[in-house]
Design a protein around this motif. Structure first.
Motif, PDB file in Angstrom:
ATOM      1  N   GLY A 148      61.084  35.393  64.082  1.00  0.00           N
ATOM      2  CA  GLY A 148      60.276  36.494  63.569  1.00  0.00           C
ATOM      3  C   GLY A 148      59.632  36.182  62.240  1.00  0.00           C
ATOM      4  N   ILE A 149      59.126  37.231  61.600  1.00  0.00           N
ATOM      5  CA  ILE A 149      58.466  37.163  60.298  1.00  0.00           C
ATOM      6  C   ILE A 149      59.473  37.599  59.234  1.00  0.00           C
ATOM      7  N   ALA A 150      59.392  37.006  58.041  1.00  0.00           N
ATOM      8  CA  ALA A 150      60.327  37.368  56.976  1.00  0.00           C
ATOM      9  C   ALA A 150      59.605  37.450  55.639  1.00  0.00           C
ATOM     10  N   LEU A 151      60.190  38.210  54.743  1.00  0.00           N
ATOM     11  CA  LEU A 151      59.726  38.313  53.355  1.00  0.00           C
ATOM     12  C   LEU A 151      60.615  37.403  52.525  1.00  0.00           C
ATOM     13  N   ARG A 152      60.051  36.303  52.030  1.00  0.00           N
ATOM     14  CA  ARG A 152      60.866  35.300  51.362  1.00  0.00           C
ATOM     15  C   ARG A 152      60.317  34.950  49.984  1.00  0.00           C
ATOM     16  N   SER A 153      61.219  34.550  49.111  1.00  0.00           N
ATOM     17  CA  SER A 153      60.823  34.072  47.785  1.00  0.00           C
ATOM     18  C   SER A 153      60.257  32.666  47.886  1.00  0.00           C
ATOM     19  N   THR A 154      59.255  32.380  47.066  1.00  0.00           N
ATOM     20  CA  THR A 154      58.630  31.061  47.137  1.00  0.00           C
ATOM     21  C   THR A 154      59.584  29.950  46.723  1.00  0.00           C
ATOM     22  N   TRP A 155      60.587  30.259  45.882  1.00  0.00           N
ATOM     23  CA  TRP A 155      61.552  29.214  45.525  1.00  0.00           C
ATOM     24  C   TRP A 155      62.360  28.759  46.737  1.00  0.00           C
ATOM     25  N   ASP A 156      62.413  29.622  47.762  1.00  0.00           N
ATOM     26  CA  ASP A 156      63.227  29.365  48.943  1.00  0.00           C
ATOM     27  C   ASP A 156      62.478  28.597  50.024  1.00  0.00           C
ATOM     28  N   ILE A 157      61.141  28.697  50.041  1.00  0.00           N
ATOM     29  CA  ILE A 157      60.376  28.164  51.178  1.00  0.00           C
ATOM     30  C   ILE A 157      59.239  27.234  50.759  1.00  0.00           C
ATOM     31  N   GLY A 158      59.209  26.827  49.510  1.00  0.00           N
ATOM     32  CA  GLY A 158      58.121  25.958  49.047  1.00  0.00           C
ATOM     33  C   GLY A 158      57.931  24.703  49.882  1.00  0.00           C
ATOM     34  N   PRO A 159      58.975  23.922  50.134  1.00  0.00           N
ATOM     35  CA  PRO A 159      58.807  22.709  50.938  1.00  0.00           C
ATOM     36  C   PRO A 159      58.299  22.994  52.355  1.00  0.00           C
ATOM     37  N   GLU A 160      58.767  24.082  52.963  1.00  0.00           N
ATOM     38  CA  GLU A 160      58.347  24.416  54.328  1.00  0.00           C
ATOM     39  C   GLU A 160      56.875  24.821  54.364  1.00  0.00           C
TER      40      GLU A 160
END
Length: 315
Positions: free
Chosen positions: A233-245
């Protein structure tokens, strides 16, 4: 000099040779000095000094007492110097609490550099997504990602935290891209941990709320992250958590005009500003310099937000 103990005044009198001379050194009147000596003698139940108009002489008890008082005062001075050195130099064990994912991604990899700069320090890093009682559990400081409420603790903001809507290319290929907040809420799987529902987003129409709905229920933000990458699904995530992806194209930004509404920041929280130990100060300064107002995990953020369908960040 009113904070001088009677023992200190006694030693000063003996060293100066008279109450008047000792009083001048300490900024006290001879009458006050004499009163303090009498009070000490009354407490001990013995005379320490033989007084004449011009000088003083120690009794036998006074001589023995003086030798011991000098040793005691020297030990106190040494103890105070030791504490002062400890406060001025970073040494000992630093006990830190931090959120699990952030600590694993953005604290642990940098501990080697920190310890190299501070060889007399060791770090006890506890990772926990629950609330930590800093004072009650004996922590020197905690790292918190939150909109902090008023408290007796002191907080220093280390970096901004941006939270955005993202999904995997696999999810988008199977379900399409949401065209609006209503489309997101009605036709898509919205992944969130139990404490992250509902989403409160700010966009072109101001503040809007989205109730999350997904086939997976969890209290773990890391489980949400894995489901997100797996295309659930879709998620609301912090950029510190998903930057590499984002850089690698494993995730894409959805509805880039929307952001999480709260002014959430990354903070170092500690018990008191007074007499801040050097080990705490150097760690906070290290993290502040490492992250800053434009943290490394946000590199290229503006470009990502302006190009939500891109699959690779520019080199």
């Amino acid at each position: 000099m009113s904070n001088l103990t009677d023992m200190e005044i006694f030693a000063r009198v003996v060293g100066a040779g008279s109450m008047s001379a000792a009083g001048r050194e300490m900024g006290l009147s001879p009458a006050v000095v004499s009163k303090r000596i009498r009070r000490l003698e009354d407490k001990l139940g013995t005379r320490l000094l033989q007084r004449t108009t011009r000088q003083i002489a120690m009794t036998e008890a006074g001589q023995g007492f003086y030798e011991r008082v000098v040793a005691i005062l020297a030990s106190v001075e040494e103890a105070e110097a030791f504490v002062s050195r400890g406060s001025a130099q970073a040494r000992g064990t630093l006990k830190v609490a931090a959120p699990t994912s952030f600590g694993r991604l953005h604290i642990a990899p940098h501990l080697s550099a920190f310890l190299e700069q501070n060889p007399d320090l060791s770090v006890n890093l506890d990772l926990d997504d629950g609330f930590v009682d800093i004072v009650g559990e004996g922590y020197d400081l905690a790292i918190r990602i939150a909109e902090l409420s008023d408290s007796s603790l002191v907080a220093r903001r280390l970096a901004p935290v941006h939270r955005i809507l993202v999904a995997s290319p696999d999810y988008i290929s199977r379900h399409g891209t949401p065209r609006s907040i209503n489309d997101l809420a009605e036709n898509h799987v919205c992944l969130a941990a139990a404490n992250q529902d509902p989403w409160r987003l700010v966009g072109p129409n101001g503040l809007e709320s989205v109730r999350t709905a997904a086939p997976v229920k969890t209290n773990s933000s890391e489980v949400v992250r894995e489901c997100l990458l797996a295309g659930v699904g879709i998620a609301l995530r912090s950029t510190w958590d998903i930057g590499p992806e984002l850089r690698e194209g494993k995730l894409q930004i959805i509805l880039s005009e929307y952001r999480a509404s709260k002014d959430v920041g990354l903070h170092a929280v500690y018990p008191s500003r007074r007499f801040l130990p050097a080990k705490v100060r150097v760690f906070i300064d290290f993290l502040a310099a490492l992250y800053g107002s434009s943290p490394y995990w946000d590199a290229g953020l503006d470009e990502w937000l302006n190009n939500p369908q891109r699959t690779h960040a520019a080199s």
